[in-house]
Design a protein around this motif. Structure first.
Motif, PDB file in Angstrom:
ATOM      1  N   LEU A   1       1.802  -5.753   6.379  1.00  0.00           N
ATOM      2  CA  LEU A   1       1.781  -4.967   5.089  1.00  0.00           C
ATOM      3  C   LEU A   1       3.129  -4.317   4.568  1.00  0.00           C
ATOM      4  CD1 LEU A   1      -1.901  -3.847   4.759  1.00  0.00           C
ATOM      5  CD2 LEU A   1      -1.247  -6.199   4.400  1.00  0.00           C
ATOM      6  N   SER A   2       3.509  -4.365   3.173  1.00  0.00           N
ATOM      7  CA  SER A   2       4.577  -3.649   3.014  1.00  0.00           C
ATOM      8  C   SER A   2       4.166  -2.108   3.057  1.00  0.00           C
ATOM      9  CB  SER A   2       5.301  -4.096   1.345  1.00  0.00           C
ATOM     10  OG  SER A   2       5.905  -3.231   0.926  1.00  0.00           O
ATOM     11  N   ALA A   3       4.440  -0.786   3.368  1.00  0.00           N
ATOM     12  CA  ALA A   3       3.308   0.498   2.776  1.00  0.00           C
ATOM     13  C   ALA A   3       4.645   1.184   3.191  1.00  0.00           C
ATOM     14  CB  ALA A   3       3.042   0.738   3.904  1.00  0.00           C
ATOM     15  N   SER A   4       4.358   2.348   1.685  1.00  0.00           N
ATOM     16  CA  SER A   4       5.227   4.143   2.035  1.00  0.00           C
ATOM     17  C   SER A   4       4.055   4.846   2.165  1.00  0.00           C
ATOM     18  CB  SER A   4       6.052   3.541   0.927  1.00  0.00           C
ATOM     19  OG  SER A   4       5.064   3.623  -0.522  1.00  0.00           O
ATOM     20  N   VAL A   5       4.805   5.904   2.231  1.00  0.00           N
ATOM     21  CA  VAL A   5       3.867   7.095   2.551  1.00  0.00           C
ATOM     22  C   VAL A   5       4.664   8.108   1.505  1.00  0.00           C
ATOM     23  CG1 VAL A   5       3.826   9.211   4.152  1.00  0.00           C
ATOM     24  CG2 VAL A   5       3.848   7.010   4.833  1.00  0.00           C
ATOM     25  N   HIS A   6       3.868   8.879   1.312  1.00  0.00           N
ATOM     26  CA  HIS A   6       4.429  10.081  -0.029  1.00  0.00           C
ATOM     27  C   HIS A   6       4.065  11.472   0.257  1.00  0.00           C
ATOM     28  CE1 HIS A   6       6.600   6.577  -2.247  1.00  0.00           C
ATOM     29  NE2 HIS A   6       5.291   5.737  -1.793  1.00  0.00           N
ATOM     30  N   PRO A   7       3.598  11.877   0.499  1.00  0.00           N
ATOM     31  CA  PRO A   7       3.761  13.646   0.999  1.00  0.00           C
ATOM     32  C   PRO A   7       3.634  13.733  -0.561  1.00  0.00           C
ATOM     33  CG  PRO A   7       4.908  13.633   2.361  1.00  0.00           C
ATOM     34  CD  PRO A   7       5.184  12.188   1.969  1.00  0.00           C
ATOM     35  N   CYS A   8       2.669  15.124  -0.834  1.00  0.00           N
ATOM     36  CA  CYS A   8       2.338  15.251  -2.813  1.00  0.00           C
ATOM     37  C   CYS A   8       1.646  16.608  -2.719  1.00  0.00           C
ATOM     38  CB  CYS A   8       1.623  14.431  -2.895  1.00  0.00           C
ATOM     39  SG  CYS A   8       1.667  15.108  -5.537  1.00  0.00           S
ATOM     40  N   GLU A   9       2.886  17.179  -3.056  1.00  0.00           N
ATOM     41  CA  GLU A   9       2.116  19.107  -3.800  1.00  0.00           C
ATOM     42  C   GLU A   9       0.853  18.910  -4.667  1.00  0.00           C
ATOM     43  OE1 GLU A   9       3.052  21.916  -2.883  1.00  0.00           O
ATOM     44  OE2 GLU A   9       5.159  20.802  -2.011  1.00  0.00           O
ATOM     45  N   ALA A  10      -0.376  19.573  -4.102  1.00  0.00           N
ATOM     46  CA  ALA A  10      -1.528  19.603  -4.615  1.00  0.00           C
ATOM     47  C   ALA A  10      -2.121  20.035  -6.098  1.00  0.00           C
ATOM     48  CB  ALA A  10      -2.850  19.582  -3.894  1.00  0.00           C
ATOM     49  N   THR A  11      -0.785  19.607  -6.805  1.00  0.00           N
ATOM     50  CA  THR A  11      -1.393  20.219  -8.183  1.00  0.00           C
ATOM     51  C   THR A  11      -0.590  18.585  -9.804  1.00  0.00           C
ATOM     52  OG1 THR A  11       1.118  20.286  -8.158  1.00  0.00           O
ATOM     53  CG2 THR A  11       0.360  22.005  -8.056  1.00  0.00           C
ATOM     54  N   PRO A  12      -1.723  18.820 -10.960  1.00  0.00           N
ATOM     55  CA  PRO A  12      -1.371  18.051 -11.880  1.00  0.00           C
ATOM     56  C   PRO A  12      -0.088  17.480 -11.620  1.00  0.00           C
ATOM     57  CG  PRO A  12      -3.408  19.197 -12.147  1.00  0.00           C
ATOM     58  CD  PRO A  12      -2.418  20.164 -11.052  1.00  0.00           C
TER      59      PRO A  12
ATOM     60  N   LEU B   1       0.414  -1.059  -0.120  1.00  0.00           N
ATOM     61  CA  LEU B   1       0.264  -0.074   0.001  1.00  0.00           C
ATOM     62  C   LEU B   1       0.623   1.099  -0.164  1.00  0.00           C
ATOM     63  CD1 LEU B   1      -2.988  -0.743   3.053  1.00  0.00           C
ATOM     64  CD2 LEU B   1      -2.249  -1.641   0.524  1.00  0.00           C
ATOM     65  N   ALA B   2       0.244   2.241  -0.043  1.00  0.00           N
ATOM     66  CA  ALA B   2       0.291   3.541  -0.507  1.00  0.00           C
ATOM     67  C   ALA B   2      -0.327   4.056  -0.492  1.00  0.00           C
ATOM     68  CB  ALA B   2       1.405   4.019  -1.670  1.00  0.00           C
ATOM     69  N   LEU B   3       0.484   5.544   1.132  1.00  0.00           N
ATOM     70  CA  LEU B   3      -0.095   6.540   1.403  1.00  0.00           C
ATOM     71  C   LEU B   3       0.171   7.497   0.337  1.00  0.00           C
ATOM     72  CD1 LEU B   3      -1.839   7.832   3.977  1.00  0.00           C
ATOM     73  CD2 LEU B   3      -0.530   8.045   5.089  1.00  0.00           C
TER      74      LEU B   3
ATOM     75  N   ALA C   1       0.425   3.010  11.425  1.00  0.00           N
ATOM     76  CA  ALA C   1      -0.199   1.373  13.071  1.00  0.00           C
ATOM     77  C   ALA C   1      -0.849   0.156  11.899  1.00  0.00           C
ATOM     78  CB  ALA C   1      -1.199   1.982  13.754  1.00  0.00           C
ATOM     79  N   ALA C   2      -2.282   0.332  10.908  1.00  0.00           N
ATOM     80  CA  ALA C   2      -2.830  -0.851  10.703  1.00  0.00           C
ATOM     81  C   ALA C   2      -2.496  -2.067   9.509  1.00  0.00           C
ATOM     82  CB  ALA C   2      -3.867   0.011  10.209  1.00  0.00           C
ATOM     83  N   ALA C   3      -1.526  -0.692   8.103  1.00  0.00           N
ATOM     84  CA  ALA C   3      -0.170  -1.359   8.143  1.00  0.00           C
ATOM     85  C   ALA C   3       0.576  -2.038   8.468  1.00  0.00           C
ATOM     86  CB  ALA C   3       0.647  -0.595   6.891  1.00  0.00           C
ATOM     87  N   ASP C   4       0.941  -2.286   9.749  1.00  0.00           N
ATOM     88  CA  ASP C   4       2.014  -3.019  10.734  1.00  0.00           C
ATOM     89  C   ASP C   4       1.456  -3.909  11.426  1.00  0.00           C
ATOM     90  OD1 ASP C   4       4.233  -1.026  10.496  1.00  0.00           O
ATOM     91  OD2 ASP C   4       4.193   0.036  11.288  1.00  0.00           O
ATOM     92  N   ARG C   5      -0.545  -4.281  11.838  1.00  0.00           N
ATOM     93  CA  ARG C   5      -0.616  -4.787  12.155  1.00  0.00           C
ATOM     94  C   ARG C   5      -1.500  -5.785  10.968  1.00  0.00           C
ATOM     95  NH1 ARG C   5      -6.782  -3.912  12.106  1.00  0.00           N
ATOM     96  NH2 ARG C   5      -6.115  -1.737  12.300  1.00  0.00           N
ATOM     97  N   HIS C   6      -0.970  -5.350  10.116  1.00  0.00           N
ATOM     98  CA  HIS C   6      -1.549  -6.274   8.910  1.00  0.00           C
ATOM     99  C   HIS C   6      -0.426  -7.034   8.304  1.00  0.00           C
ATOM    100  CE1 HIS C   6      -5.833  -5.572   9.198  1.00  0.00           C
ATOM    101  NE2 HIS C   6      -5.873  -4.438   8.751  1.00  0.00           N
TER     102      HIS C   6
END
Length: 330
Positions: free
Chosen positions: A212-223, A179-181, A205-210
């Motif tokens: 899962l492989s998870a990554s986080v990606h802050p992103c500017e709000a542009t196309p 998953l990715a956030l 926390a939920a990814a760890d509980r399950h």
């Protein structure tokens, strides 16, 4: 415009008697009060805000503090503002909107004058510099959002941590293992804004509980940022098959970017989001989402504030439970 003298003439009493009925400063008979109230209703009389303030030692104004900082998505913020204004008017209060980034100075300016009787404060950070002052003021306040330490404060908001967990739980139940956030703009995390940090905590926390492989990606709000992020996510090994989007403006451009890269939604990539229902429903593929309950939160904030103004005890923390709506994207 109907005046107090018009009400007095219609009710057959003196203007001072109408004033006493409105202010409660002197007792009047029940029959007289009833006649005055009927005249007020029939004529559509509205007491002048300044007169109410003199009579009650209140301004009948709430200050709504919404600093429009970098990364703030204004359309959603305005939904909260509209809810606060509507709820306040039901209590015969007006709203003073403060949008400048003034920090403690802005709060002190309101507190040291008769501008407002109380405050609702938004865009709350985990370690918000305004909190010590809010705890010390003699004017009631309610925070829409939660700092790291809510003691001595009154806070209300969607339970964003539970929302982040619920999105992951949903994707995990569908069999997704990577998953990715897609998170808020980087500036929002740099400020340690409470709602963004709590979604991140719940997602992790939920990814760890399950497991899962998870990554986080802050992103500017542009196309453009959405297109670049879509390419980067697909280049990961393994690439995510499930996304949690907590950045409302990116839902449509991200969906279009993935589709242009040949992915089918939800067959190749499942999407969930934390966003207003109308945003989720209007996406190219309607998105499974947890709604941001702006109206409910705004109304609850005003309700808590009215109770505090009347000296009624209120809970320190009010978390609204998230509700996930299943749509075509997952």
């Amino acid at each position: 415009m109907v005046k107090i003298t018009d009400v007095a003439r219609h009710a057959g009493v003196s203007p001072s008697t109408v004033s006493y009925a409105l202010s409660g400063k002197r007792p009047i008979t029940e029959d007289t009060r009833r006649r005055i109230e009927e005249s007020i209703r029939e004529l559509g009389y509205r007491p002048h805000a300044g007169a109410r303030a003199l009579a009650s030692s209140r301004s009948n104004v709430i200050a709504l503090v919404i600093p429009l900082r970098t990364g703030v998505h204004v359309p959603v913020v305005m939904q909260f503002a509209a809810a606060v204004v509507t709820a306040a008017r039901a209590h015969e209060y007006d709203v003073l909107l403060l949008t400048q980034e003034e920090g403690e100075e802005g709060l002190r300016r309101v507190a040291d004058t008769a501008l407002a009787d109380a405050m609702i404060v938004m865009d709350v950070q985990l370690h918000d510099t305004r909190l010590p002052l809010l705890r010390s003021l003699d004017r009631p306040s309610v925070l829409i959002g939660f700092p790291a330490d809510p003691s001595g404060l009154t806070c209300v908001d969607l339970d964003f941590r539970a929302a982040g967990e619920a999105c992951v739980d949903h994707l995990a139940a569908l069999g997704h293992r990577t998953l990715a956030l897609v998170g808020s703009p980087p500036a929002v995390y740099a400020r340690e804004t409470g709602f963004a940090e709590r979604v991140l905590q719940g997602f992790t926390a939920a990814a760890d509980r399950h497991g899962l492989s998870a990554s986080v990606h802050p992103c500017e709000a542009t196309p453009a940022a959405a297109k670049e992020l879509a390419r980067r996510l697909l280049a990961q090994s393994p690439a995510p098959t499930g996304l949690v989007i907590h950045n409302e403006p990116l839902i449509q451009p991200l969906t279009e970017a993935f589709q242009s890269l040949g992915l089918r939604i939800p067959q190749d990539l499942a999407l969930t989001a934390i966003c207003p229902d109308e945003t989720a429903e209007k996406a190219p593929v309607p998105v499974t989402s947890i709604a941001i309950p702006a109206t409910e939160v705004g109304e609850k904030a005003v309700e808590l504030l009215m109770k505090k103004l009347d000296g009624i005890p209120v809970p320190q923390s009010t978390h609204l439970a998230p509700h996930l709506t299943h749509r075509a994207s997952s």
